[in-house]
Enzyme design. Structure first.
Site, PDB file in Angstrom:
ATOM      1  N   ARG A 117       0.861  -1.192   0.000  1.00 24.35           N
ATOM      2  CA  ARG A 117       0.000   0.000   0.000  1.00 24.35           C
ATOM      3  C   ARG A 117       0.890   1.233   0.000  1.00 24.35           C
ATOM      4  NH1 ARG A 117      -2.364   0.402   5.168  1.00 24.35           N
ATOM      5  NH2 ARG A 117      -1.009   2.189   5.523  1.00 24.35           N
ATOM      6  N   GLU A 136       4.926   7.106   2.286  1.00 20.99           N
ATOM      7  CA  GLU A 136       5.710   5.882   2.392  1.00 20.99           C
ATOM      8  C   GLU A 136       5.037   4.794   1.566  1.00 20.99           C
ATOM      9  OE1 GLU A 136       5.685   4.633   6.453  1.00 20.99           O
ATOM     10  OE2 GLU A 136       3.492   4.462   6.537  1.00 20.99           O
ATOM     11  N   ASN A 138       4.173   0.679   2.084  1.00 25.36           N
ATOM     12  CA  ASN A 138       4.133  -0.403   3.065  1.00 25.36           C
ATOM     13  C   ASN A 138       4.205  -1.733   2.326  1.00 25.36           C
ATOM     14  OD1 ASN A 138       3.100   1.209   5.653  1.00 25.36           O
ATOM     15  ND2 ASN A 138       1.934   1.903   3.877  1.00 25.36           N
ATOM     16  N   SER A 143      -2.498  -2.727   6.021  1.00 24.89           N
ATOM     17  CA  SER A 143      -3.797  -3.021   6.629  1.00 24.89           C
ATOM     18  C   SER A 143      -4.939  -2.210   6.034  1.00 24.89           C
ATOM     19  CB  SER A 143      -3.730  -2.782   8.138  1.00 24.89           C
ATOM     20  OG  SER A 143      -3.387  -1.436   8.404  1.00 24.89           O
ATOM     21  N   LYS A 298      12.435   2.887   5.163  1.00 27.23           N
ATOM     22  CA  LYS A 298      12.495   4.336   4.922  1.00 27.23           C
ATOM     23  C   LYS A 298      13.808   4.725   4.235  1.00 27.23           C
ATOM     24  CE  LYS A 298       8.606   4.998   7.143  1.00 27.23           C
ATOM     25  NZ  LYS A 298       8.316   3.598   7.495  1.00 27.23           N
ATOM     26  N   LYS A 357      12.241  10.538  10.316  1.00 27.88           N
ATOM     27  CA  LYS A 357      11.660   9.205  10.273  1.00 27.88           C
ATOM     28  C   LYS A 357      12.679   8.134  10.647  1.00 27.88           C
ATOM     29  CE  LYS A 357       8.035   9.853   6.804  1.00 27.88           C
ATOM     30  NZ  LYS A 357       7.403   9.215   5.639  1.00 27.88           N
ATOM     31  N   GLU A 361       7.738   0.723  11.110  1.00 24.91           N
ATOM     32  CA  GLU A 361       6.405   0.712  10.521  1.00 24.91           C
ATOM     33  C   GLU A 361       5.376   0.709  11.642  1.00 24.91           C
ATOM     34  OE1 GLU A 361       6.211   1.020   7.332  1.00 24.91           O
ATOM     35  OE2 GLU A 361       8.337   0.695   6.972  1.00 24.91           O
ATOM     36  N   GLY A 362       4.105   0.898  11.257  1.00 26.04           N
ATOM     37  CA  GLY A 362       3.032   0.746  12.223  1.00 26.04           C
ATOM     38  C   GLY A 362       2.430   2.042  12.723  1.00 26.04           C
ATOM     39  N   ARG A 443      -7.778   7.667   5.124  1.00 27.39           N
ATOM     40  CA  ARG A 443      -7.771   7.821   6.581  1.00 27.39           C
ATOM     41  C   ARG A 443      -7.693   9.306   6.918  1.00 27.39           C
ATOM     42  NH1 ARG A 443      -2.661   4.295   7.726  1.00 27.39           N
ATOM     43  NH2 ARG A 443      -2.196   5.269   5.729  1.00 27.39           N
TER      44      ARG A 443
END
Length: 467
Positions: A117, A136, A138, A143, A298, A357, A361-362, A443
């Protein structure tokens, strides 16, 4: 304009619709209480998104799929790009050590499955125009492909009840869950063992389990069996036979789908790391394999922004290079040397222009504002600074909306949105069997928050209303 009572009534309709359509998350009142199920947080209204940039994000996704896959096959590039990072970042170093071990003994499986994603925000220029800039990409555990497949029906109903029927018809169909499952199914089919299972590698406690279940259900519809196992399950019951087929709890595993394993705290013991290596050594198709996991770091993102690097991977596709590069924000190295020194001085002088950064992740890991100065002042003379990259801070235009969260007050907020685009690809040997853009995710969070996703309790699910 709706009054307060009308908004409250509409919010109740929206919450019921979310429950009805399965926009769900697990919740807990306290660590000792039983699990509950409630609606996942979402916006009351869909957020307007310019049609041109939305379609730009969809159009470039297959190029990003190809790019990630090309990077994963170039071990020399991964070594060069990550050399400074693995010297100071233990987590990335452990992942890279597995990569080296697999490289030395040879990959067991030539089928590669990517479910990724790419995330973007709209940067507001001084002339009032908006441009798409990547946050970024992923490459592991991307998710909300499941829940975002269900939110369009919620917002269609909300707009209809609010008397905005025409706008409700502008909400696009969106089913990333089906597209992600299609990629898994193709990899499973190529593996060629009808009785083998797809294993979801998961955490012990999973708030976002319903997001997984939508993908699982799509696989069950195809007659494919799925199991859910943790690292400790693999460690205790997993083994490879003489052909390197992976068995867990006595079941042959055709595909390992990592929904866990992207943060240091996911590896609570050496046995967890041993289990990761066991899976990587196996004949099972890994999503992602260790190379693809590293391709999403990253540091690799920052190196890709250097002149000529994209051309290394896409030498015969100038159009793809142009489209990808157009989405890059400014990315800057903090490696030791004159260039890194210059970039640190730039960040210390104007920290509000940047995001710092780490290789994590997350969500909720990025560093902003005065905290950038605190971190950089502490590490600027040390190689520890190479664990970070510096990126231009994207400046989107806030829009007003209501964020619906369980047990949170209903109030209008200035909000910022982030658009994600899901990509699926399957390669066997040198042949790209599948390469698709399979859906999107929006989002939204209050502008008072700098960082954090839905799972972190900051952002909420949304839908784009194309304008």
């Amino acid at each position: 304009m709706m009054n307060a009572d009308q908004v409250k009534e509409l919010a109740e309709v929206a919450k019921d619709a979310a429950l009805l359509h399965g926009v769900l998350m697990r919740t807990q009142e306290t660590p000792m209480s039983s699990e509950l199920v409630s609606y996942a947080p979402f916006t009351l209204f869909p957020t307007p998104v310019p049609k041109a940039v939305f379609h730009q994000a969809l159009a470039v996704q297959t190029f990003y799929n190809t790019l990630v896959d090309k990077i994963s096959q170039d071990s020399e590039f991964l070594q060069e790009a990550l050399a400074s990072t693995i010297a100071v970042d233990d987590f990335t170093a452990r992942l890279f050590k597995i990569h080296q071990m697999i490289l030395k003994e040879g990959k067991s499986q030539d089928i590669v499955l990517g479910l990724n994603r790419s995330d973007y925000m709209l940067d507001q220029g001084g002339d009032g125009t908006s441009s798409l800039k990547q946050i970024e990409i992923n490459t592991i555990a991307a998710s909300f492909g499941g829940l975002s497949s269900r939110t369009p029906d919620v917002h269609r109903l909300v707009l209809t009840v609010a008397g905005r029927k025409e706008e409700s018809q502008q909400i696009l169909d969106n089913n990333p869950a089906a597209g992600l499952a299609r990629g898994i199914a193709k990899a499973w089919e190529l593996y060629g063992a009808p009785r083998a299972v797809v294993m979801f590698l998961v955490e012990e406690s999973q708030r976002n389990i319903f997001d997984h279940r939508f993908v699982e259900n799509e696989l069950w519809k195809r007659g494919m069996r799925t199991i859910r196992k943790r690292f400790d399950h693999v460690s205790k019951t997993g083994f490879l036979d003489k052909e390197k087929r992976l068995f867990v709890d006595g079941q042959e595993v055709a595909v390992v789908y990592f929904r866990n394993g992207y943060m240091p705290q996911n590896y609570i013991s050496e046995q967890a790391w041993d289990a990761r290596l066991l899976m990587e050594r196996s004949l099972a198709v890994k999503c992602p394999d260790i190379n693809t996991h590293l391709a999403g770091t990253k540091k690799v993102q920052q190196v890709l922004a250097k002149p000529g690097v994209l051309e290394r991977f896409l030498p015969d596709h100038p159009e793809a290079v142009q489209q990808i590069r157009a989405t890059f924000a400014g990315l800057y190295t903090l490696d030791m040397g004159a260039e890194g020194d210059k970039n640190i001085a730039m960040a210390l002088a104007t920290p509000d222009r940047f995001v710092l950064k780490p290789q994590r992740e997350g969500g909720g890991n990025n560093i902003y504002g005065t905290e950038i100065c605190q971190v950089l002042e502490a590490v600027k003379e040390s190689s520890e600074r190479t664990a970070y990259i510096l990126m231009d801070k994207i400046q989107p235009t806030p829009q007003q909306n209501y964020l619906l969260r369980r047990d949170a007050p209903l109030k209008i907020s200035d909000c910022l949105s982030e658009l994600g685009v899901f990509g699926t690809y399957v390669r066997q040997g040198t042949h790209m069997v599948m390469n698709e853009c399979v859906g999107h995710l929006l989002r939204t969070k209050s502008s008072e928050h700098q960082d954090g996703g839905v799972a972190a309790g900051v952002a909420v699910l949304d839908n784009p209303l194309l304008i």
